[in-house]
Design an enzyme around this catalytic site. Structure first.
Site, PDB file in Angstrom:
ATOM      1  N   ASP A  46      -5.834 -68.529  -2.293  1.00 32.81           N
ATOM      2  CA  ASP A  46      -7.067 -69.060  -1.858  1.00 32.81           C
ATOM      3  C   ASP A  46      -7.028 -70.171  -0.974  1.00 32.81           C
ATOM      4  OD1 ASP A  46      -9.797 -69.375  -1.325  1.00 32.81           O
ATOM      5  OD2 ASP A  46     -10.008 -70.762  -2.951  1.00 32.81           O
ATOM      6  N   GLU A  68      -7.650 -63.663   0.741  1.00 32.85           N
ATOM      7  CA  GLU A  68      -9.079 -63.379   1.266  1.00 32.85           C
ATOM      8  C   GLU A  68      -8.870 -63.063   2.807  1.00 32.85           C
ATOM      9  OE1 GLU A  68     -12.487 -65.467   0.070  1.00 32.85           O
ATOM     10  OE2 GLU A  68     -12.485 -64.933  -2.000  1.00 32.85           O
ATOM     11  N   ASP A 118     -10.546 -73.059  -6.904  1.00 30.01           N
ATOM     12  CA  ASP A 118      -9.653 -72.658  -6.137  1.00 30.01           C
ATOM     13  C   ASP A 118      -8.625 -71.706  -6.629  1.00 30.01           C
ATOM     14  OD1 ASP A 118      -9.570 -74.922  -3.717  1.00 30.01           O
ATOM     15  OD2 ASP A 118      -9.946 -75.800  -5.762  1.00 30.01           O
TER      16      ASP A 118
END
Lengths: 190, 190
Positions: free
Chosen positions: B7, B67, B141
């Protein structure tokens, strides 16, 4: 004092090396790293990093200069460009070099181009400053990179390393012209 | 099959490692890399890269999941985040690993959280999936990083390496639940 300027585009990354020798600004070399757009993003970044490492090893600059963070119309293109720019800053830091950032307007001013002037004007001024033929500097990516290297040689003594802000506020195109030998002055300044 | 999810925030970079062992999804480790905000940007990226290299060497994953590119309200924050994200993708590629990207909505769906659910909901679902206590997973996170690793273990077989697009279109939260042993099913699915 030898400076490697970088123009980190997401498809082409230009670099340009300028050296100050006894008050004269001398062109050392430049190039454009082309990225294979068909490759996955991570593989492209790996190639970019390796090419930059090779350029840093070949030219052994004393500092690296990059255009500062500026505003984008499009957040997506900003994100994509950020990837390439991050890899460029990383390669410089890993080579033990300080990285300096300059606002695009300051870079333009350093070579005597105005805010409204386009890449063509910057390329023309860079060629004049460095006594290059148009055929020696075909892509704008490389001339932008040379322009940011010139900008650092003009401002660098007082500048501090890049911290995410875009450097000092006052441009000083005239200072650069002052420090050029007659052979390197731009015609307008004669 | 062991996946390291990332992340990539601009201040904190979370990572989370999940392994599939005989059809069970097992938590291997996670962490948050903190970036010294007072350091120059290039130095921060160098530290980030070194920390990621260390995590990749320690956990030896088979793949990395991140992501996918998504839309930002603010182009400037997108550019800054792009720097960190580019360094993460680079570290994975340099370790010889394929990088897979998943759209944020797909990551959420994979752990059974809806589009409107916040980070808290994702963290709760990740803890349930991986049998972790809240005290073991303090920062969002790291739970987001574990969520993207879980997402890859769910979708990875059919996915192709990251190419700048954000992966396949159909989410399949139910598939993940199907592949979990009873001990790892989320309460709602029992």
């Amino acid at each position: 004092m030898r400076v490697l300027g970088v123009d980190p585009g997401s498809r082409f990354m230009g670099f340009g090396v300028v050296e100050e020798k006894r008050g004269r600004l001398v062109h050392v070399g430049h190039g454009v790293i082309k990225v294979d757009e068909s490759a996955p993003l991570a593989a492209r970044l790996k190639d970019l990093h390796a090419s930059l490492e090779a350029a840093l090893a070949r030219y052994r600059p004393d500092a690296v200069a990059v255009e500062g963070l500026f505003t984008f119309r499009n957040a997506r293109s900003a994100l994509v460009l950020g990837h390439a720019r991050g890899v460029a800053l990383l390669a410089a830091a890993q080579a033990g070099l300080e990285v300096f950032e300059y606002a695009p307007a300051k870079v333009k001013k350093s070579v005597g181009a105005g805010g409204a002037d386009g890449k063509d004007a910057v390329a023309r001024m860079v060629r004049t400053f460095l006594s290059l033929e148009a055929s020696q500097l075909e892509r704008a990516d490389a001339s932008d990179a040379l322009a940011v290297a010139l900008c650092h040689l003009n401002h660098g003594r007082a500048a501090s390393p890049a911290s995410g802000t875009s450097g000092r506020k006052k441009g000083a195109a005239s200072l650069l012209a002052d420090r050029l030998t007659p052979a390197y002055r731009r015609p307008e300044a004669r």
